[in-house]
Design an enzyme around this catalytic site. Structure first.
Site, PDB file in Angstrom:
ATOM      1  N   GLN A  22       8.851 -15.582   9.285  1.00 40.92           N
ATOM      2  CA  GLN A  22       7.906 -14.458   9.253  1.00 40.92           C
ATOM      3  C   GLN A  22       7.515 -13.992  10.654  1.00 40.92           C
ATOM      4  OE1 GLN A  22       4.824 -14.326   6.059  1.00 40.92           O
ATOM      5  NE2 GLN A  22       5.336 -16.484   5.838  1.00 40.92           N
ATOM      6  N   ASP A  44      -3.400 -20.209  12.903  1.00 42.51           N
ATOM      7  CA  ASP A  44      -2.608 -19.648  11.794  1.00 42.51           C
ATOM      8  C   ASP A  44      -1.558 -18.704  12.377  1.00 42.51           C
ATOM      9  OD1 ASP A  44      -1.790 -19.151   9.217  1.00 42.51           O
ATOM     10  OD2 ASP A  44      -3.610 -18.106   8.569  1.00 42.51           O
ATOM     11  N   GLU A  45      -0.483 -18.452  11.638  1.00 45.67           N
ATOM     12  CA  GLU A  45       0.578 -17.508  12.057  1.00 45.67           C
ATOM     13  C   GLU A  45       1.093 -17.839  13.464  1.00 45.67           C
ATOM     14  OE1 GLU A  45       1.645 -15.206   9.911  1.00 45.67           O
ATOM     15  OE2 GLU A  45      -0.022 -14.762   8.559  1.00 45.67           O
ATOM     16  N   LYS A  75      -0.280 -22.354   3.538  1.00 44.89           N
ATOM     17  CA  LYS A  75      -0.591 -22.687   4.934  1.00 44.89           C
ATOM     18  C   LYS A  75      -2.035 -22.321   5.280  1.00 44.89           C
ATOM     19  CE  LYS A  75       2.728 -20.153   6.644  1.00 44.89           C
ATOM     20  NZ  LYS A  75       3.295 -19.706   5.362  1.00 44.89           N
ATOM     21  N   THR A  76      -2.395 -21.110   4.968  1.00 45.98           N
ATOM     22  CA  THR A  76      -3.744 -20.660   5.309  1.00 45.98           C
ATOM     23  C   THR A  76      -4.767 -21.475   4.516  1.00 45.98           C
ATOM     24  OG1 THR A  76      -2.845 -18.487   5.776  1.00 45.98           O
ATOM     25  CG2 THR A  76      -5.219 -18.614   5.474  1.00 45.98           C
ATOM     26  N   ARG A 113       4.900 -10.836  -0.385  1.00 47.97           N
ATOM     27  CA  ARG A 113       3.503 -10.449  -0.641  1.00 47.97           C
ATOM     28  C   ARG A 113       3.258 -10.334  -2.138  1.00 47.97           C
ATOM     29  NH1 ARG A 113       1.836 -12.728   2.896  1.00 47.97           N
ATOM     30  NH2 ARG A 113       3.999 -13.267   3.249  1.00 47.97           N
TER      31      ARG A 113
HETATM   32  N1  LIG Z   1      -1.980 -26.337  -4.278  1.00 48.03           N
HETATM   33  C1  LIG Z   1      -2.232 -25.110  -4.703  1.00 48.03           C
HETATM   34  N2  LIG Z   1      -2.547 -24.900  -5.993  1.00 48.03           N
HETATM   35  C2  LIG Z   1      -2.794 -23.656  -6.456  1.00 48.03           C
HETATM   36  N3  LIG Z   1      -2.741 -22.539  -5.699  1.00 48.03           N
HETATM   37  C3  LIG Z   1      -2.427 -22.693  -4.402  1.00 48.03           C
HETATM   38  C4  LIG Z   1      -2.162 -23.971  -3.841  1.00 48.03           C
HETATM   39  N4  LIG Z   1      -1.877 -23.793  -2.529  1.00 48.03           N
HETATM   40  C5  LIG Z   1      -1.964 -22.464  -2.291  1.00 48.03           C
HETATM   41  N5  LIG Z   1      -2.304 -21.799  -3.402  1.00 48.03           N
HETATM   42  C6  LIG Z   1      -2.461 -20.338  -3.557  1.00 48.03           C
HETATM   43  O1  LIG Z   1      -1.220 -19.732  -3.190  1.00 48.03           O
HETATM   44  C7  LIG Z   1      -1.424 -18.499  -2.526  1.00 48.03           C
HETATM   45  C8  LIG Z   1      -0.775 -18.525  -1.153  1.00 48.03           C
HETATM   46  O2  LIG Z   1      -1.494 -19.374  -0.271  1.00 48.03           O
HETATM   47  P1  LIG Z   1      -1.680 -19.035   1.261  1.00 48.03           P
HETATM   48  O3  LIG Z   1      -2.083 -17.626   1.428  1.00 48.03           O
HETATM   49  O4  LIG Z   1      -2.503 -20.090   1.847  1.00 48.03           O
HETATM   50  O5  LIG Z   1      -0.164 -19.184   1.727  1.00 48.03           O
HETATM   51  P2  LIG Z   1       0.445 -19.009   3.175  1.00 48.03           P
HETATM   52  O6  LIG Z   1       1.457 -20.084   3.329  1.00 48.03           O
HETATM   53  O7  LIG Z   1      -0.614 -18.913   4.172  1.00 48.03           O
HETATM   54  O8  LIG Z   1       1.208 -17.617   3.010  1.00 48.03           O
HETATM   55  P3  LIG Z   1       1.692 -16.625   4.167  1.00 48.03           P
HETATM   56  O9  LIG Z   1       2.904 -17.253   4.773  1.00 48.03           O
HETATM   57  O10 LIG Z   1       2.048 -15.390   3.431  1.00 48.03           O
HETATM   58  O11 LIG Z   1       0.575 -16.491   5.137  1.00 48.03           O
HETATM   59  C9  LIG Z   1      -2.920 -18.317  -2.451  1.00 48.03           C
HETATM   60  O12 LIG Z   1      -3.321 -17.516  -3.539  1.00 48.03           O
HETATM   61  C10 LIG Z   1      -3.447 -19.723  -2.569  1.00 48.03           C
HETATM   62  O13 LIG Z   1      -4.761 -19.748  -3.085  1.00 48.03           O
HETATM   63 MG   LIG Z   2      -1.159 -17.399   5.510  1.00 43.60          MG
END
Ligand SMILES: Nc1ncnc2c1ncn2[C@@H]1O[C@H](COP(=O)(O)OP(=O)(O)OP(=O)(O)O)[C@@H](O)[C@H]1O
Ligand SMILES: [Mg+2]
Length: 736
Positions: A251, A220-221, A35-36, A617
């Site tokens: 979350q 975000d969030e 997402k981020t 995490r």
């Molecule tokens: N398409 C992708 N290919 C490879 N790595 C990815 C891809 N998308 C995300 N990632 C990696 O996966 C991990 C999680 O991504 P991110 O932090 O954006 O998730 P998130 O959904 O925001 O998580 P959270 O809910 O914990 O905030 C990061 O290390 C990111 O670089």
């Molecule tokens: Mg995130």
């Protein structure tokens, strides 16, 4: 222009989100699904492909650290700084608006922000002058009421009441509070958001200006936005701007601070035609960790529903360590971290997550003992915390009246009417006479140098310290600390602070009692068990050694940002972050789920979401640990493992058995299988796993050892007395 670099590293759904034509969008997705990352790429995409100016972009993150990270990731992607873009938290952005438009916000130019301590003090003063009894209406409760209303966007004159005494009283104080803040040009945290919202409502011209400016708003969030924050966003985005929000209902962990998960469902209604995108592939964690997280969260009702999957490896099982007590738990973790470092990993890739701040102390000590650097994220280290420093200062005065630093710290904490003027007189006297502050107090009383009120306040303080010393003379260390905390008035003093803070401070003070108790026990274990004389002398000696130890702990400066250090933080502050190695500690009923949340389904569900945040995490390896007994608030409690452990599929969990033997194997680098029950302790005639009897502690099982022959120390888990380390040559153990 080749912009494939913005999409190449994304999956189909992520690309769809990043490259969507301008419009509203809701990205609803589980932890670690990118997402981020999508938000960051989206911003870069808008600038590169849609030629959106950075001035037209507003990005909202949950912490300031996340804001900095987001900005630097965008700069990296674009290979140039995206100046002019607004990135920040809701509070940060709202504050910026108020500073720029103070006149429209009806504030003086130099308005001040009040923290929650200032706020509580003001409320107390008001209650007093309004004749509102603080027994019946504790100021903390009033504070909680006012903040709660503000989080909902309600001022005193918005609130209806039907004549009930509670609402009437609260409203009286709320109204007076609003007037006092307005007169003094002060805003509290909730006020910052509320005012920024009113700024839109009352100044359509200004709103229109920002609506035109911020063509793209990204959040975000989103699951943790409260009512005012959402209303503020809605207004800003209601005139042709494009709002993209990303969130995960699983979350949402700030319900206790007014966050509303419902905002996610509300979004599609409020922004009809919004594009909803779900991301279900997780890139962060191993299959095992992910399965555990999915399984756990399935126990919550009313979820928006999503299942995460990964095409990565299953990875290692989740290790569960059931320690004897909190010290054993901390030692186990410290050993694992040492091992992690020895096998070529970075300490900063490892995180220890706990439910409440007070839990850090045991971990900090275990890490200090083996000199592993650590950093506490979003908080102070245990011995640096205000309340702990205050309590230690009293203890130091008991030992040594001439400790001026301690004296300065607590002579008027809690307030006892010794003002700055009096203190200045005393300081000057001490300087001239080259004596300590304490002596300056004594002599200025004898010489009658002080006005009567100051004099009697000082006499009172000196009597207090004398009394503490006398009454604790033959008490055990833990009891002494308890006495000091109670009598000094520190509990009452800190209780007056805002609800959240006070709770944490009280937990920490109680934790200090636990700390001294275990310190004293360890001291006794190391002592020759057959020399039990000179008891009260020893108690003072223990206190003094303890204080030295605490000063050393506090003196070790926190590792600087750039250094490699273990990351320690509460589960709440771990949101959005990721680490290859994660320890979730204190997995016990009452601690996690926290006892304050255990009585309601909503409470437990929020704790479960917090547990889900914790598990997700971890990237490669997750350790869960609990203690069979834990010293909490000064008492030793027998603990039951957290229900959250039971809610994980057993097949994914590998209990760490033969606890100390494995721990020893880890710390010595020998494979666990080479140390097993029956291993002889060299030159002692005793082996691991053997049952033994001790003259004082009764029967128990030998679990671990250090050294050999006459220097050997053994750890025995006694049936009644618990686990103890004993010097073998003194302990006179008999085989049973
Ligand atoms: N398409 C992708 N290919 C490879 N790595 C990815 C891809 N998308 C995300 N990632 C990696 O996966 C991990 C999680 O991504 P991110 O932090 O954006 O998730 P998130 O959904 O925001 O998580 P959270 O809910 O914990 O905030 C990061 O290390 C990111 O670089
Ligand atoms: Mg995130």
């Amino acid at each position: 222009m080749d912009v494939s670099y913005l999409l190449d590293s994304l999956n189909t759904e992520q690309r769809e989100a990043v490259s969507a034509p301008p419009g509203h969008a809701l990205i609803l997705a589980g932890a670690g699904s990118g997402k981020t990352r999508v938000l960051v790429h989206r911003i870069a995409w808008l600038m590169q492909v849609e030629s959106v100016s950075p001035f037209a972009i507003l990005a909202v993150t949950f912490t300031n650290k996340a804001a900095r990270e987001m900005r630097s990731r965008i700069d990296e992607l674009l290979e140039q700084p995206a100046g002019g873009m607004w990135v920040g938290t809701f509070h940060g952005l709202a504050h910026r608006l108020l500073r720029m438009h103070w006149r429209e916000a009806n504030l003086p130019e130099n308005f001040q922000i009040m923290d929650s301590d200032d706020q509580l003090r003001l409320i107390k003063r008001l209650c007093k002058s309004l004749g509102v009894s603080d027994d019946k209406w504790p100021p903390k409760q009033v504070q909680w009421y006012i903040n709660g209303q503000k989080d909902e966007g309600l001022r005193a004159n918005h609130i209806e009441h039907f004549g009930d005494e509670y609402t009437r009283t609260m409203l009286t104080v709320y109204t007076a509070y609003e007037e006092a803040c307005q007169r003094g040009g002060m805003v509290d945290f909730a006020e910052i958001l509320l005012r920024a919202h009113e700024l839109w409502l009352n100044h359509p011209g200004l709103l229109a200006h920002y609506q035109r400016r911020f063509q793209h708003i990204l959040v975000d969030e989103f699951q943790d936005t409260n009512a005012v924050q959402y209303a503020w966003l809605r207004l800003l985005a209601s005139n042709g701007s494009h709002l993209m929000v990303v969130g995960d209902d699983d979350q949402s962990i700030y319900g206790w601070r007014g966050a509303r998960i419902e905002n996610i469902q509300q979004f599609s209604t409020d922004f009809p035609g919004a594009h909803t995108i779900r991301l279900e592939q997780n890139y962060r964690s191993t299959g095992t960790i992910l399965k555990a997280a999915n399984h756990l969260i399935a126990n919550n009702q009313g979820r928006l529903g999503k299942e995460l999957w990964t095409d990565g490896q299953d990875g290692e099982a989740i290790s569960l360590y059931e320690a004897f007590n909190e010290q054993d738990e901390a030692r186990f973790i410290a050993d694992r971290l040492q091992d992690w470092l020895n096998t070529g990993h970075q300490l900063s890739d490892a995180a220890i997550l706990y439910r409440s701040n007070a839990q850090s102390r045991e971990m900090e000590e275990a890490l200090l003992r083996i000199s592993l650097p650590y950093r506490i994220y979003g908080g102070l280290r245990f011995y640096d915390r205000l309340e702990i420093r205050n309590a230690l200062a009293y203890l130091r005065l008991i030992i040594n009246r001439h400790d001026d630093t301690a004296m300065e710290r607590v002579i008027n904490v809690p307030t006892r009417g010794i003002g700055n003027k009096t203190l200045d007189t005393l300081r000057a006297f001490a300087r001239e006479q080259s004596c300590s502050l304490w002596q300056a107090c004594q002599q200025s009383i004898e010489l009658n140098l002080l006005p009567p009120r100051a004099r009697s306040a000082i006499e009172g303080f000196m009597r207090l310290i004398h009394g503490m010393e006398q009454d604790s003379a033959d008490q055990e260390l833990g009891d002494t600390v308890n006495l000091v905390i109670q009598r000094s008035g520190l509990i009452a003093h800190h209780e007056k602070e805002g609800a959240e803070k006070a709770q944490a401070r009280l937990e920490n003070l109680n934790e200090l009692i636990s700390a001294t108790q275990s310190f004293a026990e360890e001291w006794q274990d190391q002592d020759d068990p057959f020399e039990e004389d000179a008891q009260s002398d020893t108690e003072r000696a223990i206190l003094s050694t303890f204080l030295d130890q605490a000063a050393l702990d506090a003196g070790e400066s926190q590792a600087p940002e750039s250094d490699d250090a273990v990351q320690m933080m509460t589960l709440h502050s771990a949101k959005g972050l990721e680490f290859p190695l994660v320890f979730m500690v204190g997995m016990e009923e009452g601690l996690f789920p926290h006892k304050m949340s255990m009585d309601s389904i909503n409470g437990v569900e929020e704790e479960r979401r917090l547990c889900y945040v914790g598990i997700t995490r971890a990237m490669q390896k997750l350790y869960l640990s609990s203690a069979e007994s834990r010293r909490l608030h000064g008492d030793v409690n027998i603990c039951r493992p957290s229900r959250f452990i039971r809610e994980l599929p057993g097949t994914l969990i590998e209990p760490v058995r033969l606890k100390s033997e494995i721990r020893r194997a880890i710390s010595t680098g020998r494979p666990a299988s080479s140390i097993s029950r029956g291993t002889d302790i060299p030159d002692t005639g005793i082996s691991l796993g053997q049952r033994v009897r001790h003259g004082k502690f009764g029967e128990g099982v030998v679990l671990n050892y250090e050294g050999s022959g006459s220097h050997a120390r053994v750890q025995v888990n006694f049936d009644d007395a618990g686990s103890k380390w004993l010097v073998l040559s003194y302990a006179r153990l008999e085989a049973v």
